[in-house]
Design a protein around this motif. Structure first.
Motif, mmCIF file in Angstrom:
data_model
loop_
_atom_site.group_PDB
_atom_site.id
_atom_site.type_symbol
_atom_site.label_atom_id
_atom_site.label_comp_id
_atom_site.label_asym_id
_atom_site.label_seq_id
_atom_site.Cartn_x
_atom_site.Cartn_y
_atom_site.Cartn_z
ATOM 1 N N PHE A 86 -5.481 -2.771 11.514
ATOM 2 C CA PHE A 86 -5.209 -1.341 11.421
ATOM 3 C C PHE A 86 -4.006 -0.935 12.270
ATOM 4 N N TYR A 87 -3.839 -1.576 13.427
ATOM 5 C CA TYR A 87 -2.669 -1.262 14.242
ATOM 6 C C TYR A 87 -1.388 -1.718 13.542
ATOM 7 N N THR A 88 -1.438 -2.875 12.885
ATOM 8 C CA THR A 88 -0.283 -3.349 12.129
ATOM 9 C C THR A 88 0.032 -2.396 10.980
ATOM 10 N N TYR A 89 -1.019 -1.864 10.369
ATOM 11 C CA TYR A 89 -0.834 -0.886 9.284
ATOM 12 C C TYR A 89 -0.089 0.344 9.798
ATOM 13 N N PHE A 90 -0.535 0.877 10.928
ATOM 14 C CA PHE A 90 0.119 2.078 11.462
ATOM 15 C C PHE A 90 1.553 1.764 11.880
ATOM 16 N N ASP A 91 1.782 0.596 12.466
ATOM 17 C CA ASP A 91 3.138 0.206 12.851
ATOM 18 C C ASP A 91 4.045 0.098 11.635
ATOM 19 N N THR A 92 3.489 -0.377 10.507
ATOM 20 C CA THR A 92 4.272 -0.466 9.280
ATOM 21 C C THR A 92 4.682 0.925 8.809
ATOM 22 N N LEU A 93 3.759 1.891 8.908
ATOM 23 C CA LEU A 93 4.091 3.266 8.534
ATOM 24 C C LEU A 93 5.209 3.822 9.418
ATOM 25 N N GLN A 94 5.227 3.409 10.668
ATOM 26 C CA GLN A 94 6.261 3.889 11.600
ATOM 27 C C GLN A 94 7.630 3.283 11.293
ATOM 28 N N LYS A 95 7.649 2.016 10.892
ATOM 29 C CA LYS A 95 8.904 1.280 10.805
ATOM 30 C C LYS A 95 9.474 1.159 9.390
ATOM 31 N N MET A 96 8.645 1.314 8.384
ATOM 32 C CA MET A 96 9.089 1.076 7.011
ATOM 33 C C MET A 96 10.178 2.062 6.590
ATOM 34 N N LYS A 97 11.105 1.604 5.775
ATOM 35 C CA LYS A 97 12.199 2.437 5.310
ATOM 36 C C LYS A 97 12.076 2.674 3.799
ATOM 37 N N ALA A 98 12.727 3.711 3.306
ATOM 38 C CA ALA A 98 12.621 4.086 1.894
ATOM 39 C C ALA A 98 13.058 2.952 0.972
ATOM 40 N N GLU A 155 10.879 12.857 0.373
ATOM 41 C CA GLU A 155 9.699 12.372 -0.329
ATOM 42 C C GLU A 155 9.048 11.225 0.431
ATOM 43 N N PHE A 156 9.872 10.324 0.953
ATOM 44 C CA PHE A 156 9.337 9.183 1.693
ATOM 45 C C PHE A 156 8.634 9.652 2.966
ATOM 46 N N GLY A 157 9.246 10.610 3.667
ATOM 47 C CA GLY A 157 8.620 11.133 4.880
ATOM 48 C C GLY A 157 7.295 11.813 4.588
ATOM 49 N N MET A 158 7.224 12.505 3.441
ATOM 50 C CA MET A 158 5.987 13.183 3.066
ATOM 51 C C MET A 158 4.854 12.183 2.866
ATOM 52 N N VAL A 159 5.111 11.110 2.123
ATOM 53 C CA VAL A 159 4.047 10.155 1.837
ATOM 54 C C VAL A 159 3.632 9.407 3.104
ATOM 55 N N ILE A 160 4.587 9.124 3.984
ATOM 56 C CA ILE A 160 4.250 8.438 5.242
ATOM 57 C C ILE A 160 3.366 9.327 6.107
ATOM 58 N N ASN A 161 3.719 10.605 6.230
ATOM 59 C CA ASN A 161 2.907 11.525 7.033
ATOM 60 C C ASN A 161 1.516 11.705 6.424
ATOM 61 N N TYR A 162 1.475 11.775 5.090
ATOM 62 C CA TYR A 162 0.175 11.886 4.415
ATOM 63 C C TYR A 162 -0.699 10.679 4.725
ATOM 64 N N LYS A 170 0.832 -1.203 0.000
ATOM 65 C CA LYS A 170 0.000 0.000 0.000
ATOM 66 C C LYS A 170 0.871 1.260 0.000
ATOM 67 N N VAL A 171 1.946 1.252 0.760
ATOM 68 C CA VAL A 171 2.839 2.412 0.785
ATOM 69 C C VAL A 171 3.502 2.611 -0.576
ATOM 70 N N ALA A 172 3.978 1.515 -1.179
ATOM 71 C CA ALA A 172 4.609 1.610 -2.492
ATOM 72 C C ALA A 172 3.622 2.141 -3.531
ATOM 73 N N ASN A 173 2.390 1.661 -3.479
ATOM 74 C CA ASN A 173 1.369 2.141 -4.409
ATOM 75 C C ASN A 173 1.071 3.618 -4.197
ATOM 76 N N GLU A 174 1.013 4.031 -2.932
ATOM 77 C CA GLU A 174 0.706 5.434 -2.639
ATOM 78 C C GLU A 174 1.760 6.346 -3.245
ATOM 79 N N LEU A 175 3.000 5.955 -3.110
ATOM 80 C CA LEU A 175 4.090 6.769 -3.642
ATOM 81 C C LEU A 175 4.047 6.797 -5.165
#
Length: 421
Positions: free
Chosen positions: A387-399, A348-355, A273-278
């Motif tokens: 949903f908690y796993t989703y948010f944790d992924t946003l916290q931990k994922m790297k570029a 750019e990665f930080g922007m999409v994660i915050n969004y 989902k993060v890769a698609n968003e970017l």
């Protein structure tokens, strides 16, 4: 005197979004072996009651039967005409929505608390005592035929339907399209023969200011003889090949390309989902910057994953001038290759994660928004932990994880491509 005016030359202080506390759903047993999912949230005296009835393309004997069956419940009972039913809900300030989908039929009832027992009982009467008047059916059929013709006339709508047909094949429930000819040839007797599906055991939800009175009203009204859902038939995929369709009078071309994808139960779904968003999931995505802002080929382009009950698929969609199709497809491929080989910058990665964090929190900004989010989990057999796993992924994922994910799931067989021009 202290100056209270805001200094608009300075950006507001940013705050790190922390792991949220999400609303929780209570599961309460009712009579008749039913269970209702309760989201008690909100201060206004209003509730949203929803029945999700598992009747869709897999269960209907012919394409479009489920649509007609459930739409006809508003057209009259043995005691009330369609006008009287509509006036009844209006009089009590209630609203009824019936939405057939590929997998199920959603019946939503919005009501003030004090009138909820009355309007709920009317809904139950409609399910068990529909009269299926011939005249009303003919009117409904005319409306449905015109809707389908209008959809087929719009390249973007037709392209989305045709693209799904290419992915799954015309014999698969998800690939079958309801044509205007099929809608027009459906007989009322066929719909009546399918009426037992109205009492298929539903999945129940209620949200808002829910008290014991509303729950008791549900217990009192839902004493109908519901039957177990029909088992889904096994269907093989018979995908079609990429295709280009020319429609007379078109000035723009609709582009769709994609593939069958991983579903919400897959451990990598959040990274995907993060890769698609970017790539193309929001206004600041790579595809928007290139195809819209730099090349000026379109007003908009997006990529998304659509999750159905038995399958998921990922796709990119856009509308471009006919003579710019090849250039658009080439640039789309370039952007995908870039993300496979070069990670985004930290900015750019930080922007999409915050969004994505902000968008996620916004999905729970009202009781009814929370209702839709939690319902989607229940229907997919997931828990709040998703949903908690989703948010944790946003916290931990790297570029650099973007490149790994893009290469893992968007490399290999060529994407199915459809151009309607």
């Amino acid at each position: 005197m202290k100056n209270l005016l805001m200094d608009r030359t300075k950006a507001p202080v940013s705050v790190e979004i922390e792991r949220p506390n999400l609303p929780s759903i209570d599961r309460i047993s009712l009579t008749n072996d039913l269970e209702i999912h309760v989201l008690n949230q909100g201060k206004q005296d209003v509730v949203l009651f929803e029945m999700v009835i598992p009747v869709g393309r897999y269960q209907e004997p012919a394409p479009g039967n489920a649509y007609y069956l459930f739409k006809m419940i508003t057209e009259g009972t043995s005691k009330h005409s369609s006008e009287e039913i509509a006036s009844f809900f209006d009089f009590y300030g209630s609203h009824l929505e019936i939405t057939p989908t590929l997998d199920h039929v959603s019946i939503k009832l919005f009501s003030l608390n004090r009138f909820f027992p009355k309007v709920l009982q009317m809904l139950m009467d409609m399910l068990i005592d529909s009269s299926f008047p011939q005249e009303e059916f003919e009117i409904l059929k005319q409306i449905r035929v015109q809707q389908i013709k209008q959809q087929e006339a719009k390249n973007n709508v037709f392209a989305s339907l045709k693209f799904r047909e290419l992915l799954y094949g015309t014999d698969h429930p998800y690939g079958r399209r309801v044509t205007a000819e099929q809608a027009a040839s459906t007989l009322l007797d066929e719909v009546i023969a399918f009426k037992g599906a109205l009492l298929t055991k539903p999945v129940l939800f209620i949200t808002g200011k829910v008290t014991d009175d509303e729950l008791q009203a549900v217990r009192n009204s839902l004493t109908l003889p519901f039957t177990p859902p029909t088992a889904r038939r096994s269907n093989r995929l018979h995908p079609g090949v990429s295709e280009q369709i020319t429609k007379e009078g078109s000035t723009q071309a609709s582009i769709r390309l994609g593939k069958i994808s991983i579903d919400r139960h897959h451990p990598d779904i959040h990274q995907f989902k993060v890769a698609n968003e970017l790539l193309g999931g929001f206004f600041g995505s790579r595809l928007m910057k290139n195809i819209r802002e730099e090349k000026g080929l379109t007003y908009g382009i997006h990529s998304s994953t659509l999750h159905l009950q038995n399958s998921s698929y990922w796709y990119i969609g856009s509308e471009v001038l006919q003579d710019k199709v090849e250039l658009a497809l080439s640039e789309i491929q370039k952007e995908m290759e870039k993300l496979k080989n070069e990670p985004p910058s930290s900015q750019e990665f930080g922007m999409v994660i915050n969004y994505m964090k902000g968008k996620f929190l916004g999905s729970f900004d009202s009781p009814f928004s929370s209702h839709n989010m939690m319902k989607s989990l229940t229907l997919d057999g997931l828990t709040e932990g998703f949903f908690y796993t989703y948010f944790d992924t946003l916290q931990k994922m790297k570029a650099e994880d973007i490149c790994v994910t893009m290469n893992k799931y968007l490399t290999g067989d060529p994407l199915t491509t459809l151009v309607v021009s």
